[in-house]
Enzyme design. Structure first.
Site, PDB file in Angstrom:
ATOM      1  NE  ARG A  90      -3.140   2.522   2.632  1.00 13.28           N
ATOM      2  CZ  ARG A  90      -3.196   3.257   3.658  1.00 13.28           C
ATOM      3  NH1 ARG A  90      -2.801   2.941   4.829  1.00 13.28           N
ATOM      4  NH2 ARG A  90      -4.195   4.460   3.896  1.00 13.28           N
ATOM      5  CG  HIS A 179     -10.192   6.115   2.601  1.00 11.64           C
ATOM      6  ND1 HIS A 179     -10.943   7.095   3.144  1.00 11.64           N
ATOM      7  CD2 HIS A 179      -9.342   5.661   3.431  1.00 11.64           C
ATOM      8  CE1 HIS A 179     -10.570   7.141   4.517  1.00 11.64           C
ATOM      9  NE2 HIS A 179      -9.483   6.264   4.591  1.00 11.64           N
ATOM     10  NE  ARG A 240      -5.857  12.054   9.104  1.00  7.85           N
ATOM     11  CZ  ARG A 240      -6.272  10.926   8.687  1.00  7.85           C
ATOM     12  NH1 ARG A 240      -7.165  10.797   7.802  1.00  7.85           N
ATOM     13  NH2 ARG A 240      -5.357   9.827   8.566  1.00  7.85           N
ATOM     14  CD  GLU A 383      -8.601  -0.170   3.025  1.00 14.57           C
ATOM     15  OE1 GLU A 383      -9.120  -0.163   4.595  1.00 14.57           O
ATOM     16  OE2 GLU A 383      -8.084   1.007   2.826  1.00 14.57           O
TER      17      GLU A 383
END
Ligand code: AMP
Length: 406
Positions: A90, A179, A240, A383
Site C-alpha cells: 500500500r 481510501h 482530523r 483492503e
C-alpha cells in the site's frame, strides 16, 4: 498455481502484513509490528492456532520485516512452503502520476520519492517498506497500490482548487482523494449486491473508519471525493478536523503564535472526534453519549451532520443515485450513525428500515426499506484482499513497469 500475495502496509512506526489468497480473499495469517525505532518493538502475529505476541528490539523497518518473517517461521504458515506469488504494497500518495497499480522498480521508487512533499507523513514510511521488501524478497515481483489511484478519474472541475495557477502548475496543488483500494472493493461488491453491472450504477460511498471520506462513484469511476491534497479535508474523523475555514490556521498563528507545524499537527492528531469529545474511538464516544455526556452528544451530531451534507452534495453531483453505501469500522458497526445521517431524506428517495439497519454485518447487506428508491447498503471493506487482487492482476498481465498504466 497459488494466488498467495504478501500484503505490506508500513507506517512511520508500524508495519502491517497479511498473507492473502487473491482468489478467495482468505487470510492465511496477518500481523502487526509496532513501536519501530522506539526501543522495544511489539509483534502481534495471527496464525491458524491463534494470536502470538512477542516483544523484541526493532530498530527500523528492515528489522520489523525480519521480525514478521521470524513469526511466520515460528508460528506458521511457512512462507517457504506457501509459494508466494508477489508482494503487494500500500502506498498512500501516487500524485497525478499513478492512475493504476505499478511494478516496483528503481524508477517507481524515484517517482514515489518525488511525491514525498505531498505526503510527508506517509510516503517516506511506504518507501521504507518498498526498500526492505525488495531486499528481503529479491526474487518476488513487487507491486505498489496507490490510495490515490482510484480517484484519478475525477473530472478537472472536481479536482481543481480555486487558487493561483502557479500553485496548481508548480506545486501540484489539487484534490487527489484517498481510501482508493477500499472504494474499488466496496463499489464492486455493492454493484454485485444490487445485481447490476458496476458500469451502470451510481453510488455514494461513505468510508467511516479512523479516517473518514465520502466518494461519488458514477459507473465505477470516482467523480467527486471529500479528501483533497491530503487526507485532512472533508468529513469529521477520529483525530482530523475535516473541512474548516482555510483562514483558521492563519488566525491561530496570529492569536497564539503557533507555528504551521504545530497547527498542522493539531488539525491531524488532536481534532475531529478527539477534539470534540476527548476520544477518537467511536465506541468510547457511544458509551459516553449513552451516559448523557454533553460533549459526546455534540460530537455525534457534528459527525452525522457532516455526513448528511456530503450525501446531499454528492446526490446533486451524480443527479441519480442507486445506493448509499456505508463501510469501514464505524460505517459497518454503528447503525445509529447511518440512521442519524440519513434521517428525513425520504424526499430524496432514501428510506432506511429501522429493523434491517440494526445490524453489524460481516457481509454485504441491504438496510433500506422495501421499495426505497435509493438502496442503503452496508458493505464490509477488505483492503488487503483488494491489494492482493490488484497485485496479482499486474503480475499476471506480465508487463514490465512501462505497461502497467504509468
Ligand atoms: P477502521 O479504521 O475501519 O478500523 O475503523 C476504526 C473505527 O471504527 C474506530 O473509531 C472504532 O471505534 C470504530 N468501531 C469499530 N467497531 C465498532 C463498533 N462495534 N461500534 C462502533 N464503532 C466501532
Amino acid at each position: 498455481m497459488s494466488a498467495l500475495v504478501l500484503v505490506i502496509n508500513t507506517g512511520s512506526s508500524s508495519l502491517k502484513y497479511s498473507l492473502v489468497d487473491a482468489d478467495s480473499g482468505e487470510k492465511r495469517a496477518d500481523g502487526l509490528v509496532e513501536r519501530i525505532g522506539e526501543g522495544t518493538g511489539v509483534i502481534t502475529h495471527h496464525a491458524a492456532d491463534g494470536e502470538h505476541r512477542v516483544e523484541r528490539p526493532v530498530a527500523d523497518h528492515e528489522q520489523a520485516l525480519r521480525a514478521a518473517l521470524d513469526a511466520f517461521a515460528e508460528h506458521g504458515p511457512s512462507l517457504h512452503d506457501a509459494d508466494i506469488r508477489a508482494v503487494g504494497h500500500r502506498v498512500v500518495h501516487g500524485g497525478a502520476r499513478f492512475s493504476s497499480p505499478a511494478r516496483v522498480d528503481d524508477e517507481l521508487i524515484e517517482a514515489v520519492t518525488e511525491l514525498v512533499p505531498l505526503a510527508p507523513l506517509h510516503n517516506p514510511a511506504n518507501l521504507e517498506g518498498l526498500r526492505v521488501a525488495r531486499k528481503l524478497f529479491p526474487d518476488l515481483p513487487q507491486v505498489a497500490i496507490f490510495d490515490t489511484a482510484f480517484h484519478q478519474t475525477l473530472p478537472e472541475h472536481a479536482y481543481t482548487y480555486a487558487v493561483p495557477r502557479s500553485w496548481r502548475d508548480d506545486h501540484q496543488i489539487r484534490r487527489y482523494g484517498f481510501h482508493g483500494t477500499s472504494y474499488a472493493f466496496v463499489s464492486r461488491a455493492a454493484a454485485d449486491l444490487l445485481g447490476r453491472p458496476l458500469e451502470e450504477v451510481n453510488l455514494i460511498v461513505l468510508h467511516l473508519g479512523n479516517g473518514c471520506s465520502a466518494t461519488a462513484i458514477e459507473g465505477g469511476r470516482s467523480v467527486e471525493t471529500s479528501m483533497g491534497l491530503t487526507p485532512l479535508e472533508g468529513l469529521v474523523m477520529g483525530t482530523r478536523s475535516g473541512d474548516l475555514d482555510p483562514a483558521v490556521p492563519a488566525h491561530l498563528h496570529r492569536q497564539l503564535g503557533w507555528s504551521l507545524e504545530e497547527i498542522d499537527d493539531a488539525l491531524n492528531k488532536t481534532s475531529g472526534l478527539k477534539g470534540l469529545t476527548g476520544h477518537n474511538d467511536f465506541r468510547t464516544l457511544e458509551k459516553l453519549r449513552a451516559d448523557g455526556d454533553e460533549d459526546a452528544r455534540l460530537g455525534f451530531e457534528v459527525y452525522c451532520h457532516r455526513i448528511r451534507k456530503y450525501v446531499g452534495a454528492y446526490y446533486a453531483v451524480l443527479g441519480h443515485v442507486d445506493a448509499v453505501v456505508f463501510t469501514a469500522g464505524v460505517g459497518q458497526n454503528a447503525p445509529q450513525v447511518r440512521a442519524r445521517s440519513l434521517s428525513g431524506l425520504e424526499r430524496l428517495g432514501v428510506v432506511l428500515d429501522a429493523e434491517r439497519n440494526d445490524v453489524r454485518p460481516d457481509r454485504p447487506t441491504v438496510v433500506s426499506a422495501e421499495g426505497s428508491e435509493v438502496a442503503v447498503l452496508v458493505v464490509p471493506t477488505n483492503e488487503e484482499w483488494e491489494i492482493a487482487r490488484q497485485t496479482l492482476a499486474v503480475v499476471d498481465a506480465g508487463g514490465g513497469p512501462d505497461d502497467t498504466g504509468r
